[in-house]
Design a protein around this motif. Structure first.
Motif, short mmCIF file in Angstrom:
data_model
loop_
_atom_site.label_atom_id
_atom_site.label_comp_id
_atom_site.label_asym_id
_atom_site.label_seq_id
_atom_site.Cartn_x
_atom_site.Cartn_y
_atom_site.Cartn_z
N LEU A 145 31.73 21.49 67.73
CA LEU A 145 30.94 21.06 66.58
C LEU A 145 29.45 21.38 66.75
CD1 LEU A 145 32.60 17.59 65.89
CD2 LEU A 145 33.08 19.79 64.81
N VAL A 146 29.12 22.31 67.64
CA VAL A 146 27.73 22.71 67.83
C VAL A 146 27.29 23.58 66.66
CG1 VAL A 146 26.13 23.99 69.31
CG2 VAL A 146 27.93 22.56 70.33
N PHE A 147 26.10 23.33 66.15
CA PHE A 147 25.55 24.16 65.09
C PHE A 147 24.05 24.35 65.35
CE2 PHE A 147 25.42 19.79 63.64
CZ PHE A 147 24.13 19.65 63.16
N GLN A 148 23.50 25.31 64.65
CA GLN A 148 22.10 25.65 64.86
C GLN A 148 21.18 24.64 64.20
OE1 GLN A 148 21.45 29.62 63.46
NE2 GLN A 148 22.90 30.55 64.90
N PHE A 167 25.36 15.72 65.57
CA PHE A 167 24.10 16.27 66.06
C PHE A 167 24.30 17.76 66.38
CE2 PHE A 167 24.03 11.77 66.83
CZ PHE A 167 22.74 11.39 66.53
N SER A 168 23.21 18.48 66.39
CA SER A 168 23.29 19.93 66.54
C SER A 168 23.87 20.36 67.89
CB SER A 168 21.90 20.55 66.35
OG SER A 168 20.99 20.03 67.32
N ASN A 169 23.74 19.53 68.92
CA ASN A 169 24.28 19.89 70.23
C ASN A 169 25.75 19.53 70.38
OD1 ASN A 169 24.02 17.13 70.27
ND2 ASN A 169 23.01 17.04 72.28
N LYS A 190 18.75 19.13 63.55
CA LYS A 190 18.99 18.03 62.64
C LYS A 190 20.30 17.33 62.96
CE LYS A 190 16.45 20.06 58.75
NZ LYS A 190 16.51 20.45 57.32
N SER A 191 20.44 16.14 62.40
CA SER A 191 21.70 15.40 62.48
C SER A 191 22.14 15.05 61.07
CB SER A 191 21.54 14.12 63.31
OG SER A 191 20.60 13.24 62.71
N PHE A 192 23.45 14.98 60.87
CA PHE A 192 24.00 14.75 59.55
C PHE A 192 24.99 13.60 59.59
CE2 PHE A 192 22.70 19.15 59.64
CZ PHE A 192 21.98 19.28 58.45
N LEU A 200 22.07 25.82 55.78
CA LEU A 200 21.97 25.55 57.21
C LEU A 200 22.59 26.68 57.97
CD1 LEU A 200 21.11 23.57 59.39
CD2 LEU A 200 23.38 22.55 59.26
N PRO A 201 21.80 27.55 58.62
CA PRO A 201 22.35 28.70 59.33
C PRO A 201 23.27 28.24 60.47
CG PRO A 201 19.97 28.92 59.03
CD PRO A 201 20.33 27.54 58.65
N GLY A 202 24.40 28.90 60.56
CA GLY A 202 25.33 28.63 61.65
C GLY A 202 26.30 27.52 61.37
N PHE A 203 26.08 26.73 60.32
CA PHE A 203 26.98 25.62 60.03
C PHE A 203 28.25 26.08 59.35
CE2 PHE A 203 28.30 21.64 57.98
CZ PHE A 203 28.16 20.78 59.05
#
Length: 432
Positions: free
Chosen positions: A97-100, A143-145, A103-105, A38-41
């Protein structure tokens, strides 16, 4: 310090220490599909500090809340509280906690210890616990946002101030209130996620004694010595089901009153029958009153509607017993007077002629004396004389000459008065 991040289907371990992330790489190399990049995570928790709220020192964090009422297991009038199991869901945005990606985890519930979560508590809660079978019933979803979803399953016992003056014809209003323990309005704001639609489950509840009439949600402000705290309030009305109490208390007590009226159609000479009916109904009514009081705590100082009704029924039953005592006493007194009169009738008939002439003389002399005394009587004596005559007339008017009239009037007055009192009772407690 940069971190390379890979998600494995089997294991994902987070360790946060002094604002730095150490993410253990544990992937199954035997299957390339089991590992996802996952890029950016990798820099997700770079510089993250769980002891500081999001946007620390800036604008307050907005917590959007929704909840489901799974059950209300008990509502206690004695303790004035209710016990409910709720699904509490909180959402907020943490820019750290923003990531590219889009998706949600869903993370393991144990990772809550490494993230910042709001210190929400239930106001007026007496005791609460988080379900832990088979694991802690908590959910963390990212969530990504940067939005975080935090869900809990809680069983809590909350105080509910009840007005039992109209019990069991009452409607109780209870509240479920939530606010932050330490963050005031400058740090944290609460809001309902979808207004009144944020609450579910109340309309489907089936309670033993109550029916949920209305419920609504609102946002208020709690003013404390340490600051102003936003508070979410869920207010719901519980209307008590009266059918059980009608069959259990109201109908038996009414039938006992009607049973006490049966004695009005039994002759005064039947002392054992009438006494047995009166005493039995009084004792049965007393037992019914004691059983009704045991259903609600004796420690409260409420005079309840059911107590008023049972008191009315007891008064009518006791009044029927007293009515027989009065009627029987008057009848016995009259009977003794008639016996004395019969004994003296023979003697009176012998001297009737002489006595009649003598009475005429006495009457004429009494009239002459009264006229003579009236001319010489003082004004105060005249007033006293007139008052005595009026009092004798009043007493003679209320004196019952025939005890049978008591029975006749009781057959009409007791049912009529009971119907009138019932009319006032039900109108007052149902509409006022």
């Amino acid at each position: 310090m940069g971190c390379s991040c890979y998600f494995s289907i089997h294991v994902c371990l987070f360790l946060l220490c002094e604002g730095k992330c150490i993410l253990g790489h544990y992937a199954d190399t035997s299957d390339s599909r089991a590992s996802t990049s996952l890029p950016g995570f990798g820099n997700l928790t770079q510089g993250y500090n769980r002891y500081l709220r999001p946007k620390f020192g800036g604008e307050p964090v907005v917590i959007a809340m929704s909840l489901d009422i799974a059950s209300i297991s008990s509502i206690s009038e004695s303790d004035m509280d209710y016990t409910a199991t709720i699904y509490l869901r909180q959402r907020w945005t943490d820019p750290r906690l923003v990531f590219q990606g889009n998706k949600s985890f869903t993370l393991d519930a144990r990772l809550v210890n490494y993230l910042w979560v709001p210190d929400t508590y239930i106001v007026e809660s007496k005791k609460s616990f988080l379900h832990e079978v088979t694991a802690e019933n908590r959910l963390i979803r990212l969530f990504s946002n940067g939005t975080v979803l935090y869900a809990l399953r809680i069983t809590t016992t909350v105080a509910c101030n009840m007005d039992l003056s109209k019990y069991p014809l009452d409607t109780q209003t209870c509240k479920l209130q939530m606010e932050s323990w330490g963050y005031d309005e400058n740090d944290l704001l609460y809001t309902w996620l979808r207004g009144n639609d944020s609450v579910h489950g109340l309309e489907n509840l089936r309670l033993s004694q109550y029916t949920v009439e209305h419920y609504y949600s609102l946002v208020t402000m709690s003013h404390q010595e340490t600051g102003n705290y936003p508070r979410l309030v869920l207010q719901f009305e519980l209307k008590r089901n009266i059918l059980y109490f009608i069959l259990e208390t109201y109908v038996p007590s009414t039938l006992l009153v009607i049973l006490s009226w049966v004695s009005f159609w039994i002759t005064l000479d039947s002392v054992p029958a009438r006494t047995c009916i009166g005493v039995t109904t009084v004792l049965s009514m007393t037992t019914l009153m004691m059983g009704s009081r045991n259903t609600v705590t004796k420690t409260n100082g409420f005079i309840k509607a059911i107590d008023v009704y049972l008191g009315i029924c007891f008064t009518f039953i006791f009044g029927a017993l007293v009515e027989y005592a009065v009627a029987h006493y008057i009848a016995s007194q009259k009977a003794s007077t008639n016996e004395v009169t019969r004994e003296t009738e023979d003697v009176t008939s012998i001297f009737s002629t002489s006595v009649t002439s003598y009475n005429q003389k006495i009457n004429f002399s009494a009239i002459d004396n009264l006229a003579h005394s009236g001319s010489t009587m003082k004004p105060k004596d005249k007033i006293r004389f007139l008052l005595k005559n009026k009092m004798r007339r009043v007493v003679s008017y209320f004196t019952i000459q025939n005890p049978g009239n008591i029975e006749h009037y009781s057959r009409l007055l007791f049912p009529l008065c009971f119907l009138v009192v019932n009319l006032f009772y039900w109108v007052y407690y149902l509409f006022f």
